[in-house]
Design an enzyme around this catalytic site. Structure first.
Site, PDB file in Angstrom:
ATOM      1  N   CYS A  92      -0.492   6.369   6.880  1.00 51.92           N
ATOM      2  CA  CYS A  92      -1.767   5.984   7.475  1.00 51.92           C
ATOM      3  C   CYS A  92      -1.500   5.107   8.690  1.00 51.92           C
ATOM      4  O   CYS A  92      -0.555   4.319   8.714  1.00 51.92           O
ATOM      5  CB  CYS A  92      -2.574   5.217   6.426  1.00 51.92           C
ATOM      6  SG  CYS A  92      -3.868   4.167   7.081  1.00 51.92           S
ATOM      7  N   CYS A 101      -2.313   0.144   9.397  1.00 53.44           N
ATOM      8  CA  CYS A 101      -1.544  -1.104   9.364  1.00 53.44           C
ATOM      9  C   CYS A 101      -0.183  -0.929  10.026  1.00 53.44           C
ATOM     10  O   CYS A 101       0.418   0.141   9.945  1.00 53.44           O
ATOM     11  CB  CYS A 101      -1.334  -1.572   7.917  1.00 53.44           C
ATOM     12  SG  CYS A 101      -2.843  -2.036   7.065  1.00 53.44           S
ATOM     13  N   CYS A 147       0.833  -1.207   0.000  1.00 53.65           N
ATOM     14  CA  CYS A 147       0.000   0.000   0.000  1.00 53.65           C
ATOM     15  C   CYS A 147       0.870   1.259   0.000  1.00 53.65           C
ATOM     16  O   CYS A 147       1.783   1.378   0.819  1.00 53.65           O
ATOM     17  CB  CYS A 147      -0.910   0.002   1.231  1.00 53.65           C
ATOM     18  SG  CYS A 147      -1.975   1.463   1.325  1.00 53.65           S
ATOM     19  N   CYS A 202      -7.261   1.131  -0.543  1.00 56.36           N
ATOM     20  CA  CYS A 202      -6.944   0.433   0.697  1.00 56.36           C
ATOM     21  C   CYS A 202      -6.930  -1.062   0.412  1.00 56.36           C
ATOM     22  O   CYS A 202      -7.972  -1.630   0.072  1.00 56.36           O
ATOM     23  CB  CYS A 202      -7.959   0.766   1.788  1.00 56.36           C
ATOM     24  SG  CYS A 202      -7.702  -0.189   3.310  1.00 56.36           S
ATOM     25  N   PHE A 244     -23.325 -13.819  24.367  1.00 56.80           N
ATOM     26  CA  PHE A 244     -22.824 -12.661  23.616  1.00 56.80           C
ATOM     27  C   PHE A 244     -23.106 -12.931  22.137  1.00 56.80           C
ATOM     28  O   PHE A 244     -22.224 -12.823  21.284  1.00 56.80           O
ATOM     29  CB  PHE A 244     -21.335 -12.428  23.862  1.00 56.80           C
ATOM     30  CG  PHE A 244     -20.950 -12.311  25.307  1.00 56.80           C
ATOM     31  CD1 PHE A 244     -21.018 -11.101  25.980  1.00 56.80           C
ATOM     32  CD2 PHE A 244     -20.513 -13.424  26.022  1.00 56.80           C
ATOM     33  CE1 PHE A 244     -20.657 -10.993  27.319  1.00 56.80           C
ATOM     34  CE2 PHE A 244     -20.154 -13.334  27.354  1.00 56.80           C
ATOM     35  CZ  PHE A 244     -20.224 -12.115  28.011  1.00 56.80           C
ATOM     36  N   GLU A 300     -27.862 -11.945  24.633  1.00 53.27           N
ATOM     37  CA  GLU A 300     -27.146 -10.750  24.177  1.00 53.27           C
ATOM     38  C   GLU A 300     -27.740  -9.539  24.878  1.00 53.27           C
ATOM     39  O   GLU A 300     -28.939  -9.488  25.147  1.00 53.27           O
ATOM     40  CB  GLU A 300     -27.289 -10.629  22.655  1.00 53.27           C
ATOM     41  CG  GLU A 300     -26.891  -9.317  22.040  1.00 53.27           C
ATOM     42  CD  GLU A 300     -25.426  -8.990  22.230  1.00 53.27           C
ATOM     43  OE1 GLU A 300     -25.140  -7.838  22.618  1.00 53.27           O
ATOM     44  OE2 GLU A 300     -24.568  -9.875  22.008  1.00 53.27           O
ATOM     45  N   ASP A 321     -18.650 -15.433  23.031  1.00 50.69           N
ATOM     46  CA  ASP A 321     -17.879 -14.580  22.118  1.00 50.69           C
ATOM     47  C   ASP A 321     -18.001 -13.139  22.593  1.00 50.69           C
ATOM     48  O   ASP A 321     -18.730 -12.327  22.015  1.00 50.69           O
ATOM     49  CB  ASP A 321     -18.407 -14.735  20.684  1.00 50.69           C
ATOM     50  CG  ASP A 321     -17.622 -13.909  19.668  1.00 50.69           C
ATOM     51  OD1 ASP A 321     -16.533 -13.410  20.015  1.00 50.69           O
ATOM     52  OD2 ASP A 321     -18.108 -13.762  18.535  1.00 50.69           O
ATOM     53  N   CYS A 338     -11.322 -11.940  20.631  1.00 46.95           N
ATOM     54  CA  CYS A 338     -10.474 -11.062  19.820  1.00 46.95           C
ATOM     55  C   CYS A 338      -9.354 -10.447  20.655  1.00 46.95           C
ATOM     56  O   CYS A 338      -8.671  -9.540  20.193  1.00 46.95           O
ATOM     57  CB  CYS A 338     -11.321  -9.964  19.173  1.00 46.95           C
ATOM     58  SG  CYS A 338     -12.183  -8.916  20.357  1.00 46.95           S
TER      59      CYS A 338
END
Length: 415
Positions: A71, A74, A65, A148, A275, A295, A346, A372
């Site tokens: 930017c 990343c 990129c 992008c 979740f 949830e 999750d 995550c």
């Protein structure tokens, strides 16, 4: 001006910055690799800017990129895929180690370029210009982007039209955020921070939404154009999420997560999806198990329930029930978990500490944790292990290409 110094890069830190050992102590340097010799300029607060690479690592490649290093989106485009995968694997190990969690970490399931179906852009305007792009690294400055390599082509193509749209709704020196999601029926755009809606602005935004062929446009929480329902295919169930609802960032990553969860759950007849969001896992499992989806976001759960009610019979769903509940403050208790043959959780990045404490006391034979955040996953895994579970399988899934973030799927069994 701070004097430049030469230094060697020992390792990469948790955010992908290199750690340079200097007489004044370690400094974090972006866009470098282990084994490199570099010239840097200290900037204070333990950080330094890269000035020149004096000796490059064999793992260094040309970034794909033109905006890389300007930017802030990343951190690791300059790294070979093999070295990148090995570093992400090592990051998972590093997160588990302080908690004493031992696991055979499987091979990273990689992300591909042009796969992100969701991105958040920033916009600002001055007297003469409007800038649409991403924030620079650790900066409020917006870097304009015309392309992008992360996002799906549908999002990249609409950038000029989005700039035109936001230009009508942004005051001078104003700042706005645009959450753009590619759905099966078109782009879903949610804007925050624009001008206050009035009649003329509402009409102009609706016009611009039509020019850009958006499925839906939301302005500071209010829907101003709903040309088509923004449908997301969740294992055959077409769900129309509310504006800003959580979705897995890539389609391929979502398929990988679903496949891992399906395999772990096996033939369990009743499954709790905690979740649950809009039903990524509930929709995949409902044809073969009775699902209870829990949830805290009522609108997301309502979207799942509506889709299941309308399409579930044709998809041969087993019973699917929903419950609005804040699992952070009011987790399902061990006694409430007793009927389930498997539980999936999750949670957001903060993890599921309270819920895992109850799961640890339960008799649920299979628990699948999707996370995550490796650090909070390790904390929650320790709780489950101390409660008698064993971590039978751990798979890293990369949905955040060229970033330090990583997704995990852990399968816990109580024998």
């Amino acid at each position: 001006m701070t004097a430049e110094i030469e230094a060697g890069i020992a390792v990469l830190g948790a955010q992908g910055d290199g750690i340079a050992e200097t007489p004044a102590g370690p400094l974090f340097v972006p866009y470098v690799l282990p084994g490199e010799r570099v010239r840097i300029r200290p900037e204070g607060e333990g950080r330094a800017a890269l000035v020149a690479i004096l000796k490059a690592s064999p793992d260094r490649i040309e970034p794909p990129c033109p905006h890389f290093t300007v930017c802030g989106g990343c951190a690791l485009q300059h790294m070979t895929p093999q070295a990148y995968a090995a570093w992400k694997h090592a990051q998972v190990e590093a997160a588990l180690r302080p908690r004493g969690v031992v696991a055979n970490i499987e091979t990273l399931i990689s992300a591909m370029p042009q796969s992100r179906r969701r991105a958040t852009f920033a916009a600002t305007r001055s007297r003469k210009t409007l800038t649409l792009g991403y924030h620079g690294k650790a900066s409020h400055t917006i870097v304009p982007v015309s392309e992008c390599p992360l996002v799906v082509p549908e999002i990249e193509r609409v950038l000029p039209a989005l700039a035109a749209l936001i230009g009508h709704g942004l005051s001078r020196s104003g700042h706005a955020s645009l959450l753009v999601t590619a759905t099966a029926s078109g782009l879903d755009v949610a804007v925050s921070g624009g001008k206050t809606l009035d009649g003329p602005l509402r009409a102009e935004l609706a016009k611009q939404a039509a020019i850009a062929d958006l499925a839906r446009l939301t302005w500071d929480g209010e829907i101003v154009a709903a040309r088509r329902a923004p449908l997301v295919d969740l294992s055959g169930l077409n769900v129309a999420p509310p504006p800003g609802a959580f979705l897995q960032p890539t389609r391929d990553g979502e398929k990988s997560l679903v496949a891992l969860v399906q395999e772990a759950v096996g033939s369990a007849a009743r499954v709790a999806d905690l979740f649950a969001g809009c039903g990524t896992f509930a929709a995949a499992l409902a044809p073969r198990a009775a699902i209870h989806a829990v949830e805290s976001e009522a609108s997301s759960l309502a979207a799942l329930a509506r889709a299941a009610r309308e399409q579930g019979p044709s998809l041969r769903f087993k019973p699917l029930t929903t419950e609005i509940r804040d699992l952070m403050r009011r987790p399902l208790l061990a006694a409430e978990l007793k009927p389930f043959g498997a539980v999936i959780f999750d949670p957001p990045r903060a993890g599921a500490a309270a819920q895992c404490a109850e799961l640890a006391k339960s008799t649920v034979p299979v628990v699948v944790g999707v996370s995550c955040n490796p650090a909070t996953f390790a904390r929650d895994a320790r709780t489950l292990i101390d409660g008698g579970y064993r971590l039978a399988r751990l798979t890293p899934v990369d949905q955040f290409l060229w970033s330090p973030h990583i997704e995990l799927v852990g399968v816990f069994l109580k024998d």
